[in-house]
Scaffold this motif. Structure first.
Motif, PDB file in Angstrom:
ATOM      1  N   THR A 298       0.873  -1.168   0.000  1.00  0.00           N
ATOM      2  CA  THR A 298       0.000   0.000   0.000  1.00  0.00           C
ATOM      3  C   THR A 298       0.913   1.222   0.000  1.00  0.00           C
ATOM      4  O   THR A 298       2.016   1.182   0.555  1.00  0.00           O
ATOM      5  CB  THR A 298      -0.933   0.012   1.234  1.00  0.00           C
ATOM      6  N   PRO A 299       0.514   2.316  -0.641  1.00  0.00           N
ATOM      7  CA  PRO A 299       1.385   3.490  -0.695  1.00  0.00           C
ATOM      8  C   PRO A 299       1.748   4.002   0.706  1.00  0.00           C
ATOM      9  O   PRO A 299       0.890   4.115   1.583  1.00  0.00           O
ATOM     10  CB  PRO A 299       0.556   4.513  -1.462  1.00  0.00           C
ATOM     11  N   PHE A 300       3.008   4.291   0.887  1.00  0.00           N
ATOM     12  CA  PHE A 300       3.541   4.752   2.162  1.00  0.00           C
ATOM     13  C   PHE A 300       2.874   6.041   2.624  1.00  0.00           C
ATOM     14  O   PHE A 300       2.646   6.238   3.814  1.00  0.00           O
ATOM     15  CB  PHE A 300       5.058   4.951   2.041  1.00  0.00           C
ATOM     16  N   ASP A 301       2.527   6.912   1.660  1.00  0.00           N
ATOM     17  CA  ASP A 301       1.940   8.207   2.020  1.00  0.00           C
ATOM     18  C   ASP A 301       0.447   8.130   2.331  1.00  0.00           C
ATOM     19  O   ASP A 301      -0.181   9.128   2.655  1.00  0.00           O
ATOM     20  CB  ASP A 301       2.197   9.247   0.932  1.00  0.00           C
ATOM     21  N   GLY A 302      -0.144   6.938   2.213  1.00  0.00           N
ATOM     22  CA  GLY A 302      -1.550   6.766   2.540  1.00  0.00           C
ATOM     23  C   GLY A 302      -2.515   7.182   1.442  1.00  0.00           C
ATOM     24  O   GLY A 302      -3.726   7.033   1.575  1.00  0.00           O
ATOM     25  N   LYS A 303      -1.986   7.698   0.342  1.00  0.00           N
ATOM     26  CA  LYS A 303      -2.846   8.113  -0.772  1.00  0.00           C
ATOM     27  C   LYS A 303      -3.188   6.905  -1.647  1.00  0.00           C
ATOM     28  O   LYS A 303      -2.628   5.828  -1.498  1.00  0.00           O
ATOM     29  CB  LYS A 303      -2.141   9.195  -1.591  1.00  0.00           C
ATOM     30  N   THR A 304      -4.093   7.108  -2.584  1.00  0.00           N
ATOM     31  CA  THR A 304      -4.514   6.055  -3.498  1.00  0.00           C
ATOM     32  C   THR A 304      -3.372   5.664  -4.430  1.00  0.00           C
ATOM     33  O   THR A 304      -2.699   6.531  -4.985  1.00  0.00           O
ATOM     34  CB  THR A 304      -5.725   6.536  -4.324  1.00  0.00           C
ATOM     35  N   ALA A 305      -3.173   4.363  -4.603  1.00  0.00           N
ATOM     36  CA  ALA A 305      -2.175   3.866  -5.555  1.00  0.00           C
ATOM     37  C   ALA A 305      -2.673   4.121  -6.970  1.00  0.00           C
ATOM     38  O   ALA A 305      -3.873   4.070  -7.236  1.00  0.00           O
ATOM     39  CB  ALA A 305      -1.943   2.374  -5.346  1.00  0.00           C
ATOM     40  N   SER A 306      -1.750   4.404  -7.883  1.00  0.00           N
ATOM     41  CA  SER A 306      -2.107   4.603  -9.283  1.00  0.00           C
ATOM     42  C   SER A 306      -1.112   3.862 -10.168  1.00  0.00           C
ATOM     43  O   SER A 306      -0.030   3.490  -9.728  1.00  0.00           O
ATOM     44  CB  SER A 306      -2.142   6.099  -9.631  1.00  0.00           C
ATOM     45  N   VAL A 307      -1.498   3.669 -11.402  1.00  0.00           N
ATOM     46  CA  VAL A 307      -0.689   2.937 -12.368  1.00  0.00           C
ATOM     47  C   VAL A 307       0.142   3.933 -13.171  1.00  0.00           C
ATOM     48  O   VAL A 307      -0.360   4.971 -13.590  1.00  0.00           O
ATOM     49  CB  VAL A 307      -1.612   2.122 -13.313  1.00  0.00           C
ATOM     50  N   GLY A 308       1.395   3.601 -13.408  1.00  0.00           N
ATOM     51  CA  GLY A 308       2.260   4.460 -14.206  1.00  0.00           C
ATOM     52  C   GLY A 308       2.048   4.218 -15.691  1.00  0.00           C
ATOM     53  O   GLY A 308       2.200   3.095 -16.162  1.00  0.00           O
ATOM     54  N   ASN A 309       1.688   5.262 -16.421  1.00  0.00           N
ATOM     55  CA  ASN A 309       1.515   5.147 -17.866  1.00  0.00           C
ATOM     56  C   ASN A 309       2.885   4.987 -18.515  1.00  0.00           C
ATOM     57  O   ASN A 309       3.765   5.813 -18.329  1.00  0.00           O
ATOM     58  CB  ASN A 309       0.808   6.396 -18.402  1.00  0.00           C
ATOM     59  N   GLY A 310       3.065   3.899 -19.248  1.00  0.00           N
ATOM     60  CA  GLY A 310       4.345   3.622 -19.893  1.00  0.00           C
ATOM     61  C   GLY A 310       5.269   2.771 -19.042  1.00  0.00           C
ATOM     62  O   GLY A 310       6.370   2.436 -19.461  1.00  0.00           O
ATOM     63  N   THR A 311       4.828   2.404 -17.853  1.00  0.00           N
ATOM     64  CA  THR A 311       5.641   1.590 -16.953  1.00  0.00           C
ATOM     65  C   THR A 311       5.189   0.141 -17.035  1.00  0.00           C
ATOM     66  O   THR A 311       3.997  -0.137 -17.077  1.00  0.00           O
ATOM     67  CB  THR A 311       5.461   2.075 -15.493  1.00  0.00           C
TER      68      THR A 311
ATOM     69  N   TYR B 274      13.434 -13.377 -28.575  1.00  0.00           N
ATOM     70  CA  TYR B 274      12.527 -12.895 -27.539  1.00  0.00           C
ATOM     71  C   TYR B 274      11.153 -13.543 -27.651  1.00  0.00           C
ATOM     72  O   TYR B 274      10.554 -13.578 -28.715  1.00  0.00           O
ATOM     73  CB  TYR B 274      12.369 -11.376 -27.689  1.00  0.00           C
ATOM     74  N   TYR B 275      10.645 -14.037 -26.522  1.00  0.00           N
ATOM     75  CA  TYR B 275       9.318 -14.628 -26.425  1.00  0.00           C
ATOM     76  C   TYR B 275       8.712 -14.117 -25.127  1.00  0.00           C
ATOM     77  O   TYR B 275       9.338 -14.215 -24.064  1.00  0.00           O
ATOM     78  CB  TYR B 275       9.433 -16.156 -26.389  1.00  0.00           C
ATOM     79  N   GLY B 276       7.538 -13.522 -25.185  1.00  0.00           N
ATOM     80  CA  GLY B 276       6.982 -12.944 -23.968  1.00  0.00           C
ATOM     81  C   GLY B 276       5.467 -12.902 -23.968  1.00  0.00           C
ATOM     82  O   GLY B 276       4.809 -13.224 -24.963  1.00  0.00           O
ATOM     83  N   ALA B 277       4.924 -12.504 -22.825  1.00  0.00           N
ATOM     84  CA  ALA B 277       3.483 -12.331 -22.645  1.00  0.00           C
ATOM     85  C   ALA B 277       3.257 -11.197 -21.657  1.00  0.00           C
ATOM     86  O   ALA B 277       4.032 -11.016 -20.712  1.00  0.00           O
ATOM     87  CB  ALA B 277       2.852 -13.606 -22.122  1.00  0.00           C
ATOM     88  N   PHE B 278       2.196 -10.435 -21.884  1.00  0.00           N
ATOM     89  CA  PHE B 278       1.885  -9.274 -21.066  1.00  0.00           C
ATOM     90  C   PHE B 278       0.517  -9.419 -20.412  1.00  0.00           C
ATOM     91  O   PHE B 278      -0.431  -9.911 -21.029  1.00  0.00           O
ATOM     92  CB  PHE B 278       1.874  -8.009 -21.931  1.00  0.00           C
ATOM     93  N   LEU B 279       0.430  -8.965 -19.176  1.00  0.00           N
ATOM     94  CA  LEU B 279      -0.814  -8.949 -18.415  1.00  0.00           C
ATOM     95  C   LEU B 279      -0.982  -7.595 -17.731  1.00  0.00           C
ATOM     96  O   LEU B 279      -0.003  -6.880 -17.527  1.00  0.00           O
ATOM     97  CB  LEU B 279      -0.788 -10.014 -17.309  1.00  0.00           C
ATOM     98  N   ARG B 280      -2.217  -7.292 -17.356  1.00  0.00           N
ATOM     99  CA  ARG B 280      -2.515  -6.182 -16.442  1.00  0.00           C
ATOM    100  C   ARG B 280      -2.986  -6.823 -15.145  1.00  0.00           C
ATOM    101  O   ARG B 280      -3.964  -7.573 -15.148  1.00  0.00           O
ATOM    102  CB  ARG B 280      -3.608  -5.265 -17.001  1.00  0.00           C
ATOM    103  N   ASP B 281      -2.274  -6.561 -14.044  1.00  0.00           N
ATOM    104  CA  ASP B 281      -2.657  -7.152 -12.760  1.00  0.00           C
ATOM    105  C   ASP B 281      -3.974  -6.540 -12.275  1.00  0.00           C
ATOM    106  O   ASP B 281      -4.510  -5.632 -12.926  1.00  0.00           O
ATOM    107  CB  ASP B 281      -1.519  -7.029 -11.749  1.00  0.00           C
ATOM    108  N   PRO B 282      -4.536  -7.019 -11.168  1.00  0.00           N
ATOM    109  CA  PRO B 282      -5.835  -6.500 -10.723  1.00  0.00           C
ATOM    110  C   PRO B 282      -5.868  -4.993 -10.440  1.00  0.00           C
ATOM    111  O   PRO B 282      -6.936  -4.389 -10.472  1.00  0.00           O
ATOM    112  CB  PRO B 282      -6.110  -7.305  -9.446  1.00  0.00           C
ATOM    113  N   ASP B 283      -4.715  -4.379 -10.191  1.00  0.00           N
ATOM    114  CA  ASP B 283      -4.666  -2.926 -10.012  1.00  0.00           C
ATOM    115  C   ASP B 283      -4.418  -2.186 -11.322  1.00  0.00           C
ATOM    116  O   ASP B 283      -4.438  -0.961 -11.358  1.00  0.00           O
ATOM    117  CB  ASP B 283      -3.569  -2.543  -9.006  1.00  0.00           C
ATOM    118  N   GLY B 284      -4.129  -2.921 -12.407  1.00  0.00           N
ATOM    119  CA  GLY B 284      -3.885  -2.306 -13.703  1.00  0.00           C
ATOM    120  C   GLY B 284      -2.423  -2.165 -14.082  1.00  0.00           C
ATOM    121  O   GLY B 284      -2.101  -1.663 -15.155  1.00  0.00           O
TER     122      GLY B 284
END
Length: 140
Positions: free
Chosen positions: A58-71, A111-121
């Motif tokens: 959970t975020p240390f600062d107590g604020k809502t976690a968000s997803v990084g665009n491009g991360t 290169y062989y890979g697969a991508f997912l979005r976890d439950p938080d995005g």
């Protein structure tokens, strides 16, 4: 600093707004590629093979976690089958598909890979680099 560590990054952390859901997801999915819990705190879990490299918290600062665009976070695996299992188990555990398992020739023929979005995005990936093919192509 010692040259003993093959990695250039010590660790990464991702935030979650549902700690129990997120850690249950990562417990299930990361075990398919040999990664497990190494440390636990009330609102943070560290995963790795030898030492803590991937934190879910959970975020240390107590604020809502968000997803990084491009991360995104990629995990090395030992075979195409591990990529496939990571993707399949991720979907079964509640992830969204963000790129089915397969070759990614734009990243290099080995290169062989697969991508997912976890439950938080958060975007996560399992990647296999075929060293035998890379050597044949003069890439390693």
């Amino acid at each position: 600093m010692s040259d003993a560590f093959p990695n250039t990054i010590s660790h990464v952390s991702i935030g979650t707004n549902d700690f129990a859901r997120s850690t249950a997801f990562y417990d299930r999915v990361l075990k398919t590629i040999g990664i497990h819990r190494l440390m636990e705190h009330p609102e943070a879990v560290a995963y790795g093979k030898v030492y803590p490299q991937f934190w879910v918290q959970t975020p240390f600062d107590g604020k809502t976690a968000s997803v990084g665009n491009g991360t995104h976070f990629a995990f090395f695996v030992l075979s195409k089958e591990e990529v496939d299992t990571f993707h399949r188990e991720g979907l079964a555990a509640g992830a969204e598909d963000d790129g089915a398992p397969g070759p990614r020739p734009d990243y290099g023929e080995p290169y062989y890979g697969a991508f997912l979005r976890d439950p938080d995005g958060h975007k996560i990936e399992a990647t296999f680099w075929d060293m035998e093919l890379a050597r044949k192509l003069g890439m390693g």
